[in-house]
Design a protein around this motif. Sequence first.
Motif: not given
Length: 477
Positions: A106-110, A194-196, A241-243, A358-360
Amino acid sequence: MKITKRILKFTAILIGFLLISIVIVLFVDKQNTTYLNVENIKYASNNTYLISNVNIIPMDKDTVLVDKMVFIKEGIIQHIADSIEVTDVEIIDAKNKYLSPGLIDMHVHVWDRYELGLYLSNGVTAVRNLWGMPMHLRLKKAINNEEIIGPILFTTGPKLTGSEFIGDDNLHLQSPAQAIEKVISYKNRGYDFIKTYYGLPEDIFNAIIKQAKISDIDIVAHPSQKVPYSYHFKPQIKSIEHAEEIIQQPLNYVLDTLKLTAIINDFEKSKHSSFSPTFTVYNNIYQMLIDDNILASEQLQFLNPLIKKVDSKAQFERWYSTKLRDSSIVNTIKTQHDFHLKIIKKLHKAGVTLICGTDAGIGVTIPGFSIHQELSFYKEAGLSNYETLKTATVNAAKTHAIMNNMGSIEVGKIANLLLTDNNPLLDLTELQNPYTVFVKGRKLERETLSNFKQQARKRNNLMASALRYVENLIIEK
Ligand SMILES: [Zn+2]
């Protein structure tokens, strides 16, 4: 006059030459990834199967359905039963193997097509890309039209932030009116969410939320430091997102369990927001600090070369010089990572929906492979194997309405499936090397999956990646 003419002519030739070079570079990059074209993949032309003798891990409940048959028709699960009679359908004898839903990161950068193969070979059959660019809209189209095979791709638009926040990697909104215009435009152009981002002030954030509701588009929030953390518990914000953001903002860098309880209570009340911890990317800071040779490691050969050259290097150097100034940083990062695990345990206990992210694709976080690391952290935090697997299947799917048709093995769901030799609920590492991956009912065998990995190793597409990044700066700014 003559000189002006000559300069004009020279400029025209130069521009022409540049344009031709760009076209060639992008064409070559596309040609190098034709191994992902559906017509080039063994068996992938078929998406209708009857799977027999299979043990199903449906994930909508904590159980194993023993010795079943599953009928997949045109990529959709049609029927699940002890015995199914259908004619003219290819039968796959699963020989008591285990069938579980494909994983969702649920958290990647392609950054390129090669990564699509890396996700699939690691059992990831859907991804949510959180830094949208025009290239992602094209990729989505190519995947949806089944021109190429890839995980189902969802993407946010560009990251929305305020005017003060520096960096070319996000869009600096100047006013609420501009925010409204962007939300409408992203929705119309086909971005899914939308990403804030980090530096978004309240008046602009309010405008985004209001318009997102009207436009019927979900928001994914990297918490903004310009509003209180609790501001993000709004119904239109489906995912936070993000702990580390919990520690940086509401806890103000103090690992205070008491203060944390108050935040957990707030989270508990907001039933509509899922939480994506992205432990792997944070833990990778620690990995960079303890391994001075990490940039030369085997795993980093699977990173996009532009990211490796720019982002991985910059991050490594930043942490390396911090360590030289103050060696206690190594321990600080490790202690914070351990505290993140505590946060997750508490959020889980409070009934907050956790989703695997993961923020892969940035720093040294490798696409595909990272999801297994991320899942192992949830397990370490105290989640059972079943609860851990939920984060990358049913929990992910229930976060957004447009993802509801995946994440479990039920009639009517998309046939994104993993066939493994043993039961992954007994050992999650089983998911690292699936026997077969089905994506929209198309079968990818081990041989194909390992080819996807090989093709992505040491790829040579720095220029093409840079061009796509520049395209983003021109179009989205
Ligand atoms: Zn990210």
